[in-house]
Design a protein around this motif. Structure first.
Motif, PDB file in Angstrom:
ATOM      1  N   GLY A 344      22.411  88.994  20.268  1.00 27.39           N
ATOM      2  CA  GLY A 344      23.752  89.549  20.186  1.00 27.39           C
ATOM      3  C   GLY A 344      24.841  88.732  20.825  1.00 27.39           C
ATOM      4  O   GLY A 344      26.012  89.078  20.705  1.00 27.39           O
ATOM      5  N   TRP A 345      24.505  87.621  21.485  1.00 28.43           N
ATOM      6  CA  TRP A 345      25.526  86.791  22.118  1.00 28.43           C
ATOM      7  C   TRP A 345      25.970  85.677  21.165  1.00 28.43           C
ATOM      8  O   TRP A 345      25.148  85.035  20.512  1.00 28.43           O
ATOM      9  N   VAL A 346      27.267  85.465  21.110  1.00 28.53           N
ATOM     10  CA  VAL A 346      27.845  84.423  20.269  1.00 28.53           C
ATOM     11  C   VAL A 346      28.496  83.373  21.174  1.00 28.53           C
ATOM     12  O   VAL A 346      29.494  83.667  21.847  1.00 28.53           O
ATOM     13  N   PRO A 347      27.968  82.135  21.243  1.00 32.88           N
ATOM     14  CA  PRO A 347      28.642  81.089  22.014  1.00 32.88           C
ATOM     15  C   PRO A 347      29.974  80.729  21.354  1.00 32.88           C
ATOM     16  O   PRO A 347      30.058  80.642  20.125  1.00 32.88           O
ATOM     17  N   VAL A 348      30.993  80.509  22.159  1.00 32.39           N
ATOM     18  CA  VAL A 348      32.293  80.087  21.632  1.00 32.39           C
ATOM     19  C   VAL A 348      32.788  78.909  22.462  1.00 32.39           C
ATOM     20  O   VAL A 348      32.472  78.780  23.646  1.00 32.39           O
ATOM     21  N   ALA A 349      33.576  78.028  21.828  1.00 29.65           N
ATOM     22  CA  ALA A 349      34.045  76.833  22.524  1.00 29.65           C
ATOM     23  C   ALA A 349      35.318  76.316  21.889  1.00 29.65           C
ATOM     24  O   ALA A 349      35.534  76.467  20.683  1.00 29.65           O
ATOM     25  N   LYS A 350      36.157  75.693  22.709  1.00 28.38           N
ATOM     26  CA  LYS A 350      37.338  74.993  22.212  1.00 28.38           C
ATOM     27  C   LYS A 350      36.928  73.655  21.607  1.00 28.38           C
ATOM     28  O   LYS A 350      35.985  73.013  22.078  1.00 28.38           O
ATOM     29  N   LYS A 351      37.665  73.221  20.588  1.00 25.17           N
ATOM     30  CA  LYS A 351      37.422  71.920  19.974  1.00 25.17           C
ATOM     31  C   LYS A 351      38.596  70.967  20.186  1.00 25.17           C
ATOM     32  O   LYS A 351      38.601  69.871  19.643  1.00 25.17           O
ATOM     33  N   SER A 352      39.568  71.369  21.000  1.00 25.38           N
ATOM     34  CA  SER A 352      40.772  70.576  21.204  1.00 25.38           C
ATOM     35  C   SER A 352      40.426  69.184  21.724  1.00 25.38           C
ATOM     36  O   SER A 352      39.530  69.019  22.561  1.00 25.38           O
ATOM     37  N   ALA A 353      41.189  68.196  21.261  1.00 24.55           N
ATOM     38  CA  ALA A 353      40.976  66.824  21.724  1.00 24.55           C
ATOM     39  C   ALA A 353      41.138  66.740  23.230  1.00 24.55           C
ATOM     40  O   ALA A 353      42.136  67.216  23.781  1.00 24.55           O
ATOM     41  N   GLU A 354      40.147  66.139  23.903  1.00 22.59           N
ATOM     42  CA  GLU A 354      40.117  65.935  25.345  1.00 22.59           C
ATOM     43  C   GLU A 354      40.043  67.233  26.146  1.00 22.59           C
ATOM     44  O   GLU A 354      40.081  67.204  27.369  1.00 22.59           O
ATOM     45  N   LYS A 355      39.978  68.374  25.452  1.00 16.54           N
ATOM     46  CA  LYS A 355      39.853  69.651  26.151  1.00 16.54           C
ATOM     47  C   LYS A 355      38.721  70.498  25.563  1.00 16.54           C
ATOM     48  O   LYS A 355      38.708  71.709  25.715  1.00 16.54           O
ATOM     49  N   ALA A 356      37.799  69.847  24.890  1.00 15.05           N
ATOM     50  CA  ALA A 356      36.677  70.563  24.297  1.00 15.05           C
ATOM     51  C   ALA A 356      35.805  71.176  25.391  1.00 15.05           C
ATOM     52  O   ALA A 356      35.682  70.635  26.494  1.00 15.05           O
ATOM     53  N   THR A 357      35.225  72.329  25.075  1.00 17.02           N
ATOM     54  CA  THR A 357      34.339  72.999  26.020  1.00 17.02           C
ATOM     55  C   THR A 357      32.968  73.182  25.381  1.00 17.02           C
ATOM     56  O   THR A 357      32.787  72.996  24.174  1.00 17.02           O
ATOM     57  N   VAL A 358      31.986  73.548  26.191  1.00 17.07           N
ATOM     58  CA  VAL A 358      30.629  73.790  25.724  1.00 17.07           C
ATOM     59  C   VAL A 358      30.393  75.289  25.738  1.00 17.07           C
ATOM     60  O   VAL A 358      30.532  75.939  26.781  1.00 17.07           O
ATOM     61  N   GLY A 359      30.068  75.852  24.577  1.00 13.77           N
ATOM     62  CA  GLY A 359      29.873  77.287  24.490  1.00 13.77           C
ATOM     63  C   GLY A 359      28.545  77.731  25.072  1.00 13.77           C
ATOM     64  O   GLY A 359      27.624  76.934  25.286  1.00 13.77           O
ATOM     65  N   GLY A 360      28.448  79.023  25.341  1.00 15.93           N
ATOM     66  CA  GLY A 360      27.206  79.607  25.823  1.00 15.93           C
ATOM     67  C   GLY A 360      27.209  79.865  27.309  1.00 15.93           C
ATOM     68  O   GLY A 360      27.787  79.107  28.088  1.00 15.93           O
ATOM     69  N   ARG A 361      26.557  80.949  27.701  1.00 13.83           N
ATOM     70  CA  ARG A 361      26.412  81.288  29.114  1.00 13.83           C
ATOM     71  C   ARG A 361      25.401  80.330  29.737  1.00 13.83           C
ATOM     72  O   ARG A 361      24.286  80.175  29.248  1.00 13.83           O
ATOM     73  N   LYS A 362      25.770  79.697  30.826  1.00 10.70           N
ATOM     74  CA  LYS A 362      24.998  78.575  31.368  1.00 10.70           C
ATOM     75  C   LYS A 362      24.038  78.999  32.484  1.00 10.70           C
ATOM     76  O   LYS A 362      24.249  79.983  33.189  1.00 10.70           O
ATOM     77  N   GLN A 363      23.015  78.176  32.626  1.00  6.12           N
ATOM     78  CA  GLN A 363      22.229  78.103  33.851  1.00  6.12           C
ATOM     79  C   GLN A 363      22.489  76.718  34.435  1.00  6.12           C
ATOM     80  O   GLN A 363      22.840  75.786  33.705  1.00  6.12           O
ATOM     81  N   ALA A 364      22.328  76.550  35.722  1.00  9.67           N
ATOM     82  CA  ALA A 364      22.586  75.246  36.340  1.00  9.67           C
ATOM     83  C   ALA A 364      21.590  74.994  37.455  1.00  9.67           C
ATOM     84  O   ALA A 364      21.228  75.904  38.206  1.00  9.67           O
ATOM     85  N   GLY A 365      21.154  73.744  37.560  1.00 15.24           N
ATOM     86  CA  GLY A 365      20.224  73.364  38.620  1.00 15.24           C
ATOM     87  C   GLY A 365      20.497  71.950  39.087  1.00 15.24           C
ATOM     88  O   GLY A 365      20.998  71.113  38.333  1.00 15.24           O
ATOM     89  N   ARG A 366      20.194  71.678  40.329  1.00 18.89           N
ATOM     90  CA  ARG A 366      20.313  70.341  40.899  1.00 18.89           C
ATOM     91  C   ARG A 366      18.942  69.692  40.861  1.00 18.89           C
ATOM     92  O   ARG A 366      18.007  70.124  41.529  1.00 18.89           O
ATOM     93  N   ARG A 367      18.801  68.668  40.022  1.00 17.71           N
ATOM     94  CA  ARG A 367      17.521  67.978  39.910  1.00 17.71           C
ATOM     95  C   ARG A 367      17.306  67.106  41.138  1.00 17.71           C
ATOM     96  O   ARG A 367      18.174  66.320  41.520  1.00 17.71           O
ATOM     97  N   LEU A 368      16.148  67.245  41.755  1.00 20.42           N
ATOM     98  CA  LEU A 368      15.852  66.565  43.009  1.00 20.42           C
ATOM     99  C   LEU A 368      14.609  65.699  42.881  1.00 20.42           C
ATOM    100  O   LEU A 368      13.652  66.063  42.183  1.00 20.42           O
ATOM    101  N   ARG A 369      14.623  64.580  43.575  1.00 24.04           N
ATOM    102  CA  ARG A 369      13.444  63.737  43.699  1.00 24.04           C
ATOM    103  C   ARG A 369      13.305  63.357  45.168  1.00 24.04           C
ATOM    104  O   ARG A 369      14.202  62.730  45.732  1.00 24.04           O
ATOM    105  N   ASN A 370      12.224  63.789  45.784  1.00 21.13           N
ATOM    106  CA  ASN A 370      12.016  63.570  47.220  1.00 21.13           C
ATOM    107  C   ASN A 370      13.192  64.101  48.041  1.00 21.13           C
ATOM    108  O   ASN A 370      13.601  63.484  49.024  1.00 21.13           O
ATOM    109  N   GLY A 371      13.719  65.242  47.601  1.00 24.05           N
ATOM    110  CA  GLY A 371      14.800  65.888  48.337  1.00 24.05           C
ATOM    111  C   GLY A 371      16.177  65.319  48.087  1.00 24.05           C
ATOM    112  O   GLY A 371      17.154  65.793  48.680  1.00 24.05           O
ATOM    113  N   ILE A 372      16.309  64.327  47.211  1.00 17.91           N
ATOM    114  CA  ILE A 372      17.602  63.706  46.923  1.00 17.91           C
ATOM    115  C   ILE A 372      18.002  64.037  45.494  1.00 17.91           C
ATOM    116  O   ILE A 372      17.200  63.923  44.556  1.00 17.91           O
ATOM    117  N   ALA A 373      19.265  64.423  45.310  1.00 23.77           N
ATOM    118  CA  ALA A 373      19.755  64.804  43.996  1.00 23.77           C
ATOM    119  C   ALA A 373      19.807  63.605  43.059  1.00 23.77           C
ATOM    120  O   ALA A 373      20.261  62.517  43.436  1.00 23.77           O
TER     121      ALA A 373
END
Length: 444
Positions: A344-373
Motif C-alpha cells: 500500500g505504500w507508494v514511493p514519490v520523488a522530485k525529478k527537478s534538475a539538481e534537486k531530485a530526491t529518492v522516493g521511499g521510506r528509508k532505513q540507514a546504517g553505518r557500515r563498519l570495518r574493525n570499528g571504523i566507518a
C-alpha cells in the motif's frame, strides 16, 4: 507558549486544500536530509532533535492563533476546527542527536497523516538547519583544538534565544562550557566568565582592577592582560598572586608570537602552573594554526554561533512516500521494519534538475570495518546488514515523545553519542581543509 505559528503560511494553505479534497488523512512519510555538505566539510553533526521534540509537544493552535489565521484569510472555518484539535499522533524516527551525517542521510523521518505531518516542515528545518550547522562547525573546532578545552562565548553575535540554542549545539559537539547563563540553566551546560576590558578601564589603574577581581574571585581566576601592555600586565598579575594565578586571557595581537612570549614570561617569573586562554575571533583554521603554540584553552564566539561561514546545514523536508488510494485511511505500518515496499505504500520523488530526491521510506546504517566507518548505507527496501550500525531510532511513537531525548538528560546523551560516532570516522575525517565526505553514501 505555542510553537504552532513558527511556520510558513503555505503549510496551512496546503492543509486547507487537502481537507477540502479528501487527501488530508492520507498516511505519508516525510524525510529531512541534506543533499550535500557545505564546501570543505567532510561530515555533518545532527543536532536539534531534543529542541524539536520539545517544540512538537507545544505545537497547539489556541483561540488566538486560529483567530489570527482566520483574520488573515489563511484558513476557513473547517480548517480552523481541524487545527483547534490538532495533536501529532504519528511516529518519528531520527538519527540520535550528536550523530554524524552525510549527503542524503535521512536525519529525521516523520510518518503521519499529510495534514499533521506537513505543518511541521518549517519547525523541523529551522531547528535542525541552525543547530546542525553550529554543531558541525563546533566539531571541527574540537578536532583542531586537539584535546584542549573550548568555551562557547558567542551570545553577543546572534539573537538572544539563538544564543541559548547555539551553546547547546556546541556543547553536544564537544565544547566544554558556555558564557551564556540561560543555556546553563536550561540545558545544564557548565558556565564560565570573569571580566571584560571595561572592568580594567573602570579602575584608576590596571593593578587596581586586577586586585579587585582577585579579591572577588580568588587567585584561581583568569585575568585579561591585553588592555594596555601585555608584558606589564603579566608582571602585575603574577606579583599580586605570588605566582599562583589561575590563567591569563589574551584577546588581541599576533596570537602565536604573543602566546609564546607570555608563556616564556610566566615560566621565567615562576608561574609555571598559570594557564593561557585565547579568544580574538577564533575559528577552526586559527585554532589549528595555534596547535604548536602553548595555548591551554580557547574561547570561540562569532564563528561557532554562525556555523563558521555556513549558518544553515542545507537540510530539506520532502515527501518520500504515501499510501495508495486503497490504503488511504490506514493509520499504522504494515511491517515493523519500515521498508518502503510495505503493502500500500507508494514511493514519490522530485525529478527537478539538481534537486531530485529518492522516493521511499528509508532505513540507514553505518557500515563498519574493525570499528571504523566505511560507508553510509541508505536503503529504500529491507533492513540494514549485520556489519552496519542502525542509525534511525524511534523518538515519537503514536504521538508520544520518548523523554530520554529531552532536557538535560537528552543533551548529555547526545554529547556522549557524538563522541562515540565521531570516533568511528576515518582518521582523516577531522582534517581541517577541503575534501570530499569522509565516507561515501550508498543509496540502495
Amino acid at each position: 507558549m505555542t510553537s504552532a505559528l513558527l511556520t510558513d503560511q503555505y503549510e496551512l494553505t496546503m492543509v486547507d486544500a487537502a481537507l477540502k479534497d479528501g487527501t488530508a488523512d492520507r498516511r505519508c512519510v516525510f524525510e529531512v536530509f541534506a543533499r550535500r555538505l557545505p564546501d570543505g566539510r567532510r561530515y555533518g553533526v545532527a543536532a536539534g532533535l531534543g529542541r524539536f521534540l520539545t517544540a512538537l509537544t507545544d505545537f497547539r493552535f489556541g483561540d488566538d492563533e486560529i483567530a489570527f489565521l482566520r483574520d488573515r484569510g489563511v484558513i476557513d472555518a473547517g480548517t480552523a476546527s481541524y487545527l483547534a484539535d490538532y495533536r501529532f499522533t504519528g511516529d518519528i524516527r531520527a538519527y540520535r542527536e550528536g550523530e554524524v551525517f552525510f549527503p542524503n542521510s535521512p536525519v529525521l523521518q516523520i510518518e503521519g497523516t499529510f495534514a499533521e505531518a506537513v505543518v511541521l516542515e518549517t519547525l523541523a528545518l529551522s531547528i535542525f538547519n541552525a543547530d546542525s550547522a553550529i554543531a558541525s562547525a563546533a566539531a571541527r573546532m574540537v578536532s583542531a583544538a586537539d584535546g584542549r578545552p573550548l568555551a562557547e562565548m558567542g551570545s553577543r553575535r546572534t539573537g538572544e534565544w539563538n544564543a541559548v540554542a547555539a551553546a547547546r549545539a556546541a556543547y553536544i559537539a564537544g565544547f566544554g562550557a558556555t558564557s551564556n547563563l540561560e543555556a546553563g540553566r536550561t540545558w545544564g551546560i557548565p558556565t564560565m566568565g570573569t571580566a571584560a576590558h571595561a572592568f580594567t578601564l573602570l579602575h584608576d589603574s590596571e593593578e587596581d582592577a586586577f586586585r579587585s577581581q582577585i579579591d572577588a574571585l580568588g587567585t584561581g581566576t583568569t585575568l585579561l592582560v591585553d588592555t594596555y601592555d601585555i608584558e606589564a600586565a603579566v608582571d602585575t598579575a603574577v606579583r599580586l598572586t605570588d605566582g599562583k594565578l589561575g590563567a591569563v586571557r589574551i584577546d588581541s595581537g599576533d596570537l602565536p608570537s604573543v602566546v609564546a612570549s607570555v608563556r616564556a614570561q610566566l615560566d621565567r617569573l615562576g608561574a609555571t602552573d598559570t594557564k593561557i586562554t585565547v579568544t580574538n575571533d577564533l575559528d577552526e583554521y586559527t585554532i589549528a594554526a595555534l596547535r604548536a603554540a602553548p595555548v591551554d584553552s580557547y574561547g570561540v564566539g562569532t564563528s561557532v554561533v554562525s556555523g563558521s561561514g555556513h549558518p544553515a546545514a542545507g537540510m530539506v523536508f520532502k515527501l518520500v512516500a504515501h499510501r495508495d488510494a486503497s490504503h488511504r485511511d490506514a493509520s499504522h505500518r504494515d511491517a515493523a521494519d519500515g521498508g518502503a515496499a510495505d503493502a500500500g505504500w507508494v514511493p514519490v520523488a522530485k525529478k527537478s534538475a539538481e534537486k531530485a530526491t529518492v522516493g521511499g521510506r528509508k532505513q540507514a546504517g553505518r557500515r563498519l570495518r574493525n570499528g571504523i566507518a566505511t560507508a553510509e548505507v541508505v536503503l529504500t527496501t529491507g533492513q540494514v546488514g549485520p556489519d552496519e550500525r542502525p542509525l534511525l531510532v524511534p523518538v515519537v511513537t503514536n504521538g508520544e515523545v520518548d523523554p530520554a531525548f529531552l532536557g538535560v538528560q537528552g543533551v548529555e546523551a547526545a554529547r556522549a553519542h557524538h563522541k562515540m560516532a565521531k570516533a568511528e570516522l576515518p582518521a582523516d575525517a577531522s582534517r581541517i581543509g577541503r575534501g570530499d565526505p569522509a565516507i561515501p553514501t550508498l543509496v540502495i
